[in-house]
Design a protein around this motif. Structure first.
Motif, PDB file in Angstrom:
ATOM      1  N   VAL A   1      -3.717  -9.393  14.150  1.00  0.00           N
ATOM      2  CA  VAL A   1      -3.551  -8.002  14.593  1.00  0.00           C
ATOM      3  C   VAL A   1      -4.744  -7.507  15.412  1.00  0.00           C
ATOM      4  CG1 VAL A   1      -2.034  -7.384  12.668  1.00  0.00           C
ATOM      5  CG2 VAL A   1      -4.494  -7.017  12.455  1.00  0.00           C
ATOM      6  N   ARG A   2      -5.687  -8.363  15.697  1.00  0.00           N
ATOM      7  CA  ARG A   2      -6.918  -7.948  16.383  1.00  0.00           C
ATOM      8  C   ARG A   2      -6.671  -7.351  17.768  1.00  0.00           C
ATOM      9  NH1 ARG A   2      -9.416 -13.323  14.607  1.00  0.00           N
ATOM     10  NH2 ARG A   2     -10.088 -12.806  12.518  1.00  0.00           N
ATOM     11  N   ASN A   3      -5.619  -7.757  18.443  1.00  0.00           N
ATOM     12  CA  ASN A   3      -5.382  -7.297  19.809  1.00  0.00           C
ATOM     13  C   ASN A   3      -4.456  -6.080  19.882  1.00  0.00           C
ATOM     14  OD1 ASN A   3      -6.989  -9.368  20.838  1.00  0.00           O
ATOM     15  ND2 ASN A   3      -5.281 -10.802  20.804  1.00  0.00           N
ATOM     16  N   LEU A   4      -4.116  -5.516  18.760  1.00  0.00           N
ATOM     17  CA  LEU A   4      -3.245  -4.338  18.737  1.00  0.00           C
ATOM     18  C   LEU A   4      -4.042  -3.081  19.080  1.00  0.00           C
ATOM     19  CD1 LEU A   4      -1.198  -4.961  15.470  1.00  0.00           C
ATOM     20  CD2 LEU A   4      -0.424  -5.288  17.826  1.00  0.00           C
ATOM     21  N   PRO A   5      -3.350  -2.019  19.514  1.00  0.00           N
ATOM     22  CA  PRO A   5      -4.042  -0.740  19.698  1.00  0.00           C
ATOM     23  C   PRO A   5      -4.636  -0.267  18.375  1.00  0.00           C
ATOM     24  CG  PRO A   5      -1.833  -0.678  20.644  1.00  0.00           C
ATOM     25  CD  PRO A   5      -1.959  -1.970  19.900  1.00  0.00           C
ATOM     26  N   VAL A   6      -5.633   0.587  18.442  1.00  0.00           N
ATOM     27  CA  VAL A   6      -6.378   0.996  17.258  1.00  0.00           C
ATOM     28  C   VAL A   6      -5.466   1.570  16.171  1.00  0.00           C
ATOM     29  CG1 VAL A   6      -8.148   2.576  16.392  1.00  0.00           C
ATOM     30  CG2 VAL A   6      -8.515   1.367  18.532  1.00  0.00           C
ATOM     31  N   CYS A   7      -4.554   2.452  16.527  1.00  0.00           N
ATOM     32  CA  CYS A   7      -3.669   3.071  15.531  1.00  0.00           C
ATOM     33  C   CYS A   7      -2.823   2.001  14.826  1.00  0.00           C
ATOM     34  CB  CYS A   7      -2.779   4.106  16.206  1.00  0.00           C
ATOM     35  SG  CYS A   7      -1.838   5.090  15.024  1.00  0.00           S
ATOM     36  N   SER A   8      -2.276   1.069  15.586  1.00  0.00           N
ATOM     37  CA  SER A   8      -1.468  -0.014  15.004  1.00  0.00           C
ATOM     38  C   SER A   8      -2.335  -0.942  14.162  1.00  0.00           C
ATOM     39  CB  SER A   8      -0.771  -0.808  16.106  1.00  0.00           C
ATOM     40  OG  SER A   8       0.106   0.018  16.826  1.00  0.00           O
ATOM     41  N   LEU A   9      -3.558  -1.176  14.615  1.00  0.00           N
ATOM     42  CA  LEU A   9      -4.496  -2.019  13.868  1.00  0.00           C
ATOM     43  C   LEU A   9      -4.794  -1.397  12.505  1.00  0.00           C
ATOM     44  CD1 LEU A   9      -6.518  -4.459  13.926  1.00  0.00           C
ATOM     45  CD2 LEU A   9      -8.190  -2.818  14.755  1.00  0.00           C
TER      46      LEU A   9
ATOM     47  N   ARG B   1      -0.439  -7.815  -5.021  1.00  0.00           N
ATOM     48  CA  ARG B   1      -0.238  -9.224  -5.403  1.00  0.00           C
ATOM     49  C   ARG B   1      -1.361  -9.708  -6.311  1.00  0.00           C
ATOM     50  NH1 ARG B   1      -2.163 -13.560  -2.879  1.00  0.00           N
ATOM     51  NH2 ARG B   1      -2.479 -12.476  -0.904  1.00  0.00           N
ATOM     52  N   LYS B   2      -2.609  -9.469  -5.919  1.00  0.00           N
ATOM     53  CA  LYS B   2      -3.743  -9.948  -6.713  1.00  0.00           C
ATOM     54  C   LYS B   2      -3.823  -9.225  -8.064  1.00  0.00           C
ATOM     55  CE  LYS B   2      -5.874 -12.970  -4.089  1.00  0.00           C
ATOM     56  NZ  LYS B   2      -6.175 -14.320  -4.555  1.00  0.00           N
ATOM     57  N   GLY B   3      -3.484  -7.937  -8.061  1.00  0.00           N
ATOM     58  CA  GLY B   3      -3.479  -7.188  -9.313  1.00  0.00           C
ATOM     59  C   GLY B   3      -2.439  -7.724 -10.288  1.00  0.00           C
ATOM     60  N   ARG B   4      -1.254  -8.047  -9.768  1.00  0.00           N
ATOM     61  CA  ARG B   4      -0.204  -8.624 -10.622  1.00  0.00           C
ATOM     62  C   ARG B   4      -0.616  -9.986 -11.160  1.00  0.00           C
ATOM     63  NH1 ARG B   4       5.152  -7.029  -7.127  1.00  0.00           N
ATOM     64  NH2 ARG B   4       5.347  -4.918  -7.940  1.00  0.00           N
ATOM     65  N   GLU B   5      -1.235 -10.803 -10.297  1.00  0.00           N
ATOM     66  CA  GLU B   5      -1.691 -12.127 -10.744  1.00  0.00           C
ATOM     67  C   GLU B   5      -2.708 -12.003 -11.874  1.00  0.00           C
ATOM     68  OE1 GLU B   5      -3.242 -14.178  -7.316  1.00  0.00           O
ATOM     69  OE2 GLU B   5      -1.290 -14.283  -6.334  1.00  0.00           O
ATOM     70  N   ALA B   6      -3.698 -11.124 -11.686  1.00  0.00           N
ATOM     71  CA  ALA B   6      -4.729 -10.945 -12.714  1.00  0.00           C
ATOM     72  C   ALA B   6      -4.121 -10.386 -14.003  1.00  0.00           C
ATOM     73  CB  ALA B   6      -5.831 -10.026 -12.200  1.00  0.00           C
TER      74      ALA B   6
ATOM     75  N   TYR C   1      -4.084  -1.469   6.720  1.00  0.00           N
ATOM     76  CA  TYR C   1      -3.767  -0.714   5.511  1.00  0.00           C
ATOM     77  C   TYR C   1      -2.599  -1.364   4.766  1.00  0.00           C
ATOM     78  CZ  TYR C   1      -2.919   3.385   2.552  1.00  0.00           C
ATOM     79  OH  TYR C   1      -2.754   4.229   1.487  1.00  0.00           O
ATOM     80  N   GLY C   2      -1.557  -1.722   5.500  1.00  0.00           N
ATOM     81  CA  GLY C   2      -0.391  -2.350   4.878  1.00  0.00           C
ATOM     82  C   GLY C   2      -0.715  -3.697   4.262  1.00  0.00           C
ATOM     83  N   ARG C   3      -1.501  -4.493   4.968  1.00  0.00           N
ATOM     84  CA  ARG C   3      -1.860  -5.820   4.434  1.00  0.00           C
ATOM     85  C   ARG C   3      -2.746  -5.702   3.204  1.00  0.00           C
ATOM     86  NH1 ARG C   3      -2.614 -10.016   9.450  1.00  0.00           N
ATOM     87  NH2 ARG C   3      -0.529  -9.744  10.278  1.00  0.00           N
ATOM     88  N   LEU C   4      -3.689  -4.758   3.235  1.00  0.00           N
ATOM     89  CA  LEU C   4      -4.540  -4.565   2.063  1.00  0.00           C
ATOM     90  C   LEU C   4      -3.725  -4.085   0.869  1.00  0.00           C
ATOM     91  CD1 LEU C   4      -7.777  -3.008   3.577  1.00  0.00           C
ATOM     92  CD2 LEU C   4      -7.580  -5.171   2.352  1.00  0.00           C
TER      93      LEU C   4
ATOM     94  N   CYS D   1     -13.358 -12.415   4.452  1.00  0.00           N
ATOM     95  CA  CYS D   1     -12.180 -11.846   3.783  1.00  0.00           C
ATOM     96  C   CYS D   1     -11.519 -10.805   4.671  1.00  0.00           C
ATOM     97  CB  CYS D   1     -12.575 -11.210   2.456  1.00  0.00           C
ATOM     98  SG  CYS D   1     -13.169 -12.383   1.237  1.00  0.00           S
ATOM     99  N   VAL D   2     -12.330  -9.945   5.277  1.00  0.00           N
ATOM    100  CA  VAL D   2     -11.795  -8.912   6.171  1.00  0.00           C
ATOM    101  C   VAL D   2     -11.148  -9.574   7.383  1.00  0.00           C
ATOM    102  CG1 VAL D   2     -12.411  -6.985   7.678  1.00  0.00           C
ATOM    103  CG2 VAL D   2     -13.383  -7.134   5.381  1.00  0.00           C
ATOM    104  N   ASN D   3     -11.787 -10.598   7.939  1.00  0.00           N
ATOM    105  CA  ASN D   3     -11.211 -11.294   9.095  1.00  0.00           C
ATOM    106  C   ASN D   3      -9.868 -11.926   8.751  1.00  0.00           C
ATOM    107  OD1 ASN D   3     -13.110 -10.677  11.030  1.00  0.00           O
ATOM    108  ND2 ASN D   3     -14.381 -12.461  10.573  1.00  0.00           N
ATOM    109  N   SER D   4      -9.729 -12.447   7.541  1.00  0.00           N
ATOM    110  CA  SER D   4      -8.434 -13.044   7.167  1.00  0.00           C
ATOM    111  C   SER D   4      -7.347 -11.981   7.065  1.00  0.00           C
ATOM    112  CB  SER D   4      -8.549 -13.839   5.865  1.00  0.00           C
ATOM    113  OG  SER D   4      -8.708 -12.971   4.770  1.00  0.00           O
ATOM    114  N   ILE D   5      -7.721 -10.775   6.663  1.00  0.00           N
ATOM    115  CA  ILE D   5      -6.757  -9.676   6.603  1.00  0.00           C
ATOM    116  C   ILE D   5      -6.332  -9.274   8.016  1.00  0.00           C
ATOM    117  CG2 ILE D   5      -6.449  -7.235   5.955  1.00  0.00           C
ATOM    118  CD1 ILE D   5      -6.492  -9.059   3.553  1.00  0.00           C
ATOM    119  N   LEU D   6      -7.290  -9.295   8.955  1.00  0.00           N
ATOM    120  CA  LEU D   6      -7.021  -8.839  10.322  1.00  0.00           C
ATOM    121  C   LEU D   6      -6.429  -9.917  11.224  1.00  0.00           C
ATOM    122  CD1 LEU D   6     -10.230  -6.726  10.976  1.00  0.00           C
ATOM    123  CD2 LEU D   6      -7.969  -5.928  10.310  1.00  0.00           C
TER     124      LEU D   6
END
Length: 188
Positions: A41-49, A63-68, A54-57, A33-38
């Motif tokens: 963006v894996r090759n970005l600098p740490v701050c951008s990563l 989205r998931k909260g609205r669906e539920a 954070y934005g994707r989560l 699940c974490v890998n699908s979020i990342l």
């Protein structure tokens, strides 16, 4: 993220503590699940990563909260994933013969009369009271396998009480209840 994961009971997301209980794909493969979020963006600098994660989560939780919440609003009690699995299991359960051995403890033998593809022509011991079946799916996924559903139908009891609370929409909605604070724009 580590603090959040550590607040979850270890048996729900770590294989070394699960005692054979996995809840399907819902909680056992958190690293995927974490890998699908990342992804992307894996090759970005740490701050951008960190910002991208954070934005994707935040988007995912909204989205998931609205669906539920929408599903709860229509009166649904269980996740769509569970309902689809139960419907498929109910179709399979029609091919079984059920023999009750112990009414007080809800102990059965289920004999497959027609090959279902996923199970061989065999017999399985089912205990609704202990929520176990010889096929192993009942205790691994924590919802009734086809054999347990056949026993429920035979005894005219609802399968709802044999489903773990993790599959209830109220539990799913509570996971996504957390809100995210918008990040501070750069330059401030």
């Amino acid at each position: 993220m580590c603090d959040w994961a550590n607040r979850i009971e270890y048996s729900l997301w770590t294989q070394y503590c699960d005692e054979g209980r996995r809840f399907g794909n819902m909680t056992m493969n958190i690293s995927e699940c974490v890998n699908s979020i990342l992804k992307g963006v894996r090759n970005l600098p740490v701050c951008s990563l960190v910002k991208a994660t954070y934005g994707r989560l935040a988007e995912l939780f909204v989205r998931k909260g609205r669906e539920a919440e929408a599903q709860q609003g229509t009166g649904q009690q269980f996740s769509q994933h569970l309902v689809k699995s139960i419907e498929a299991n109910l179709k399979t359960a029609r091919c079984f013969t059920v023999i009750l051995y112990d009414r007080d403890n809800s102990e059965y033998i289920v004999v497959e009369t027609t090959s279902t593809g996923s199970f061989s022509l065999s017999s399985y011991r089912v205990s609704l009271g202990a929520q176990t079946c010889d096929c192993g799916y009942f205790q691994a996924l924590h919802f009734p396998c086809p054999h347990a559903l056949a026993c429920c139908a035979y005894s005219r009891v609802t399968w709802h009480s044999y489903v773990h609370p993790v599959y209830r929409l109220s539990s799913i909605f509570s996971v996504y209840w957390m809100g995210f604070t918008p990040p501070i724009p750069e330059g401030f």
